[in-house]
Design an enzyme around this catalytic site. Structure first.
Site, PDB file in Angstrom:
ATOM      1  N   GLU A  95     -22.020  12.496 -25.690  1.00 42.55           N
ATOM      2  CA  GLU A  95     -23.390  11.929 -26.175  1.00 42.55           C
ATOM      3  C   GLU A  95     -23.593  10.295 -25.891  1.00 42.55           C
ATOM      4  O   GLU A  95     -22.604   9.640 -25.484  1.00 42.55           O
ATOM      5  CB  GLU A  95     -23.208  11.825 -27.842  1.00 42.55           C
ATOM      6  CG  GLU A  95     -24.351  11.429 -28.671  1.00 42.55           C
ATOM      7  CD  GLU A  95     -24.097  11.326 -29.992  1.00 42.55           C
ATOM      8  OE1 GLU A  95     -24.979  11.424 -31.069  1.00 42.55           O
ATOM      9  OE2 GLU A  95     -22.785  10.941 -30.559  1.00 42.55           O
ATOM     10  N   LYS A 170     -30.524  17.638 -31.481  1.00 45.75           N
ATOM     11  CA  LYS A 170     -29.503  17.370 -32.605  1.00 45.75           C
ATOM     12  C   LYS A 170     -30.317  17.604 -34.074  1.00 45.75           C
ATOM     13  O   LYS A 170     -31.115  16.924 -34.491  1.00 45.75           O
ATOM     14  CB  LYS A 170     -29.103  16.023 -32.588  1.00 45.75           C
ATOM     15  CG  LYS A 170     -27.876  15.854 -33.547  1.00 45.75           C
ATOM     16  CD  LYS A 170     -27.236  14.484 -33.351  1.00 45.75           C
ATOM     17  CE  LYS A 170     -26.117  14.035 -34.327  1.00 45.75           C
ATOM     18  NZ  LYS A 170     -25.828  12.363 -34.051  1.00 45.75           N
ATOM     19  N   CYS A 213     -21.828  15.676 -31.802  1.00 45.17           N
ATOM     20  CA  CYS A 213     -21.355  14.855 -32.590  1.00 45.17           C
ATOM     21  C   CYS A 213     -21.499  15.101 -33.908  1.00 45.17           C
ATOM     22  O   CYS A 213     -20.540  16.060 -34.384  1.00 45.17           O
ATOM     23  CB  CYS A 213     -22.160  13.608 -32.432  1.00 45.17           C
ATOM     24  SG  CYS A 213     -21.223  12.041 -32.886  1.00 45.17           S
TER      25      CYS A 213
END
Length: 338
Positions: A95, A170, A213
């Site tokens: 990321e 995301k 993440c």
């Protein structure tokens, strides 16, 4: 007595004292660190994963991105080149591989569209080296950028021909305040949450399920990808030092154990600027939950590892957890009738 990982690892080291990139092949125990210097250059690779190996090779990278996009690309390009020379057919970057801004305004100003310069350069790199790339997350300008100046945090898969074959945006945004631990981030202030999951992507190393993440904290996501045939889960990340020290390895191993999949997690490490640092420890975990490789918490570099999907099948056959799992409605039946 710690389990010995029955997989061969190659660790790439960029030595600060010289400019030679060396490879070390070994059978490893529970943890294996890779150490390097982000600023040093890579000239050649002395050895590579055995060409006779029947298993494909993945490279899981660890970097220290800054607001300098050009320097970040140059450093990531060296890692991708070294990975390819080491035998990797797919390379995973973390990321914020493109940059990590020092303020909201800088983060927004540096963002690009998928058709912009940075992703175009990575598609050309993938094609030139004939290697697959996992890039996540990329600061992608939203569809209404001109009016709302908001971005997506996007995980992009590029194939060996340089084609973008999948984009996952995301879905769980990191809005967390931990006053006693020095953590204060509100991703939703400028980021649009993705609207859906993306089916796993067939790649040379297996079917790869995409997360980013903070998604790691939501097992529903990994189980949904598993139901769609994922064999490898990937969580490119920039974990804070505080949350990483407490939860990073535990969460990655838990996702591997509950899904009986490989888990690959490229990571950011060290200081990006005066306001932010990341935990590091880019990790690879096998379907039994054993850590196959760990890049440590100080330096940049990568681990190269063979992905043996037969090990996944053996694990799932010997302990058929997925067959034992009840219908989803069962887990929401508390308080209902038998």
């Amino acid at each position: 007595m710690k389990n010995v990982v029955l997989a061969c690892l190659v660790v790439v080291q960029f030595g600060a004292a010289n400019t030679t990139c060396s490879l070390r092949r070994t059978r490893v125990k529970h943890l294996l660190d890779c150490h390097s210097s982000w600023g040093s250059s890579c000239i050649g690779v002395h050895q590579r994963m055995s060409s006779s190996s029947p298993h494909p090779v993945a490279a899981v990278c660890q970097v220290t991105a800054t607001p300098d996009k050009e320097a970040n690309f140059t450093a990531c390009k060296r890692l991708v080149q070294a990975s390819k020379e080491g035998g990797a057919s797919m390379v995973f970057l973390p990321e914020g591989f493109d940059y990590i801004g020092s303020s909201r305004e800088e983060t927004l100003n540096l963002s690009e569209r998928l058709t912009g310069d940075i992703i175009s350069r990575y598609t050309l790199l993938a094609k030139k080296l004939s290697v697959w790339l996992s890039l996540g997350g990329f600061h992608e300008r939203g569809h209404d950028w001109e009016t709302d100046r908001r971005i997506y945090n996007s995980h992009i898969i590029i194939n060996e021909k340089g084609d973008i074959v999948s984009v996952y945006r995301k879905s769980h945004l990191f809005d967390v305040e931990l006053p006693g631990r020095g953590v204060s981030l509100k991703e939703s202030a400028f980021t649009i949450p993705g609207s859906s999951l993306i089916p796993p992507v067939q790649t040379p190393i297996g079917k790869v399920g995409l997360g980013i993440c903070y998604d790691l904290r939501f097992p529903e996501l990994s189980l949904a990808l598993l139901r769609q045939g994922a064999e490898i889960l990937t969580y490119p990340s920039a974990f804070t030092v505080a949350t990483g020290a407490a939860h990073w390895e535990v969460l990655l191993r838990a996702r591997a154990i509950e899904t009986q999949c490989f888990v690959l997690a490229a990571a950011q490490v060290g200081s990006h600027h005066e306001k932010r640092s990341s935990y590091g420890h880019a990790l690879a975990v096998d379907p039994w939950g054993v850590v196959m490789g760990d890049c440590g918490g100080e330096n940049t570099g990568m681990v190269l590892l063979e992905i043996d999907l037969e090990k996944l099948r053996d694990t799932q056959r010997n302990m058929p957890v997925q067959q034992h799992r009840r219908d989803t409605s069962f887990y929401y039946s508390l308080g209902g009738k038998d």
